[in-house]
Scaffold this active site. Structure first.
Site, mmCIF file in Angstrom:
data_model
loop_
_atom_site.group_PDB
_atom_site.id
_atom_site.type_symbol
_atom_site.label_atom_id
_atom_site.label_comp_id
_atom_site.label_asym_id
_atom_site.label_seq_id
_atom_site.Cartn_x
_atom_site.Cartn_y
_atom_site.Cartn_z
ATOM 1 C CB CYS A 126 3.699 86.732 16.609
ATOM 2 S SG CYS A 126 3.808 85.199 15.678
ATOM 3 C CG ASP A 183 -3.506 85.781 12.481
ATOM 4 O OD1 ASP A 183 -2.871 84.857 11.946
ATOM 5 O OD2 ASP A 183 -3.152 86.316 13.544
ATOM 6 C CG HIS A 214 0.147 86.335 12.066
ATOM 7 N ND1 HIS A 214 -0.410 86.251 13.318
ATOM 8 C CD2 HIS A 214 1.436 85.936 12.196
ATOM 9 C CE1 HIS A 214 0.490 85.800 14.174
ATOM 10 N NE2 HIS A 214 1.621 85.615 13.521
#
Length: 251
Positions: A126, A183, A214
């Site tokens: 991330c 995502d 995600h």
């Protein structure tokens, strides 16, 4: 491979940054990996991934990315309030401060007796995927894994704009980029922007796109996908082994 764990403190910009270090029990020298968390810092899901990687024969050093704003040892809960808190901390940290942390952590790895000379890599998730990409701007880094890296395509990282896209040509490391096709933070157009920029910059890179959302490698949330995680992890281990010229051992 059995591992051991310890805590290390580094002072960066007059702030104490904690490194969680996992490494093989057997004495020797291993590749060193700077290991970046997501916005929730060093909670269970991230530490389990760090430990797992160390078991393949790596010295893994995971920093607290918000050490200037959060008390030492803080783990941000992965709920709605925690998401607000983590994103707020991310937006209040300057890009130069993130870069300073990378320099300090990489230097620590370079000077560790347990790390083989010239064997440095980076892994991140991330926001940590973006930070891993920026850390790869350091010529000492040989391999970088960026898992669903947020903000590279938009320049969003801290309280000022990140110039990561514009600096990709400085990367000499090989990159592995892992994306989920569902995502919302790195949509298809964002992925294309990143991959096109890497190709234009001449960076040796390999993209992998999984039918996942995600943060699909976090094992504590509704977006967790065990099958995609296992597939991606096998690619990560193989990529790093090839990058460092080592054999893939079984953790």
């Amino acid at each position: 491979m059995q591992i051991k764990r310890r805590e290390v403190g580094l002072t960066v910009d007059d702030s104490l940054m904690r490194l969680y270090v996992a490494e093989p029990v057997v004495p020797g020298q291993y590749p060193g990996i700077l290991f970046y968390s997501d916005i929730y810092q060093l909670g269970g899901p991230i530490l389990r991934l760090a430990d797992r990687l160390a078991g393949y024969g790596y010295v893994v050093a995971a920093p607290e990315i918000f050490h200037r704003l959060e008390p030492l040892g803080t783990v941000i809960e992965p709920n709605d309030l925690g998401r607000l808190r983590g994103n707020d901390a991310a937006s209040r940290t300057a890009v130069a401060q993130y870069d300073a942390d990378a320099i300090a952590a990489l230097h620590w790895l370079q000077t560790s007796d347990a790390v083989a000379p010239g064997q440095l890599g980076v892994v991140g998730f991330c926001i940590g995927g973006h930070l891993a990409c920026r850390a790869a701007l350091n010529p000492a880094v040989r391999a970088a894994v960026c898992c669903y890296p947020t903000g590279i395509h938009s320049g969003k990282l801290g309280k000022d704009r990140a110039d990561t896209l514009e600096r990709l040509s400085n990367i000499t490391a090989r990159l592995l980029l892992i994306f989920g096709d569902q995502d919302p933070h790195v949509p298809a157009e964002g992925r294309e922007t990143i991959l096109s920029a890497l190709a234009t910059a001449g960076v040796d890179h390999r993209p992998l796109i999984y039918p996942a959302n995600h943060t699909f490698m976090r094992d504590d949330g509704y977006r967790y996908d065990p099958a995609a995680t296992d597939a991606a992890w096998a690619e990560v281990v193989t990529f790093l082994a090839h990058g460092f010229g080592t054999t893939v051992s079984h953790a």
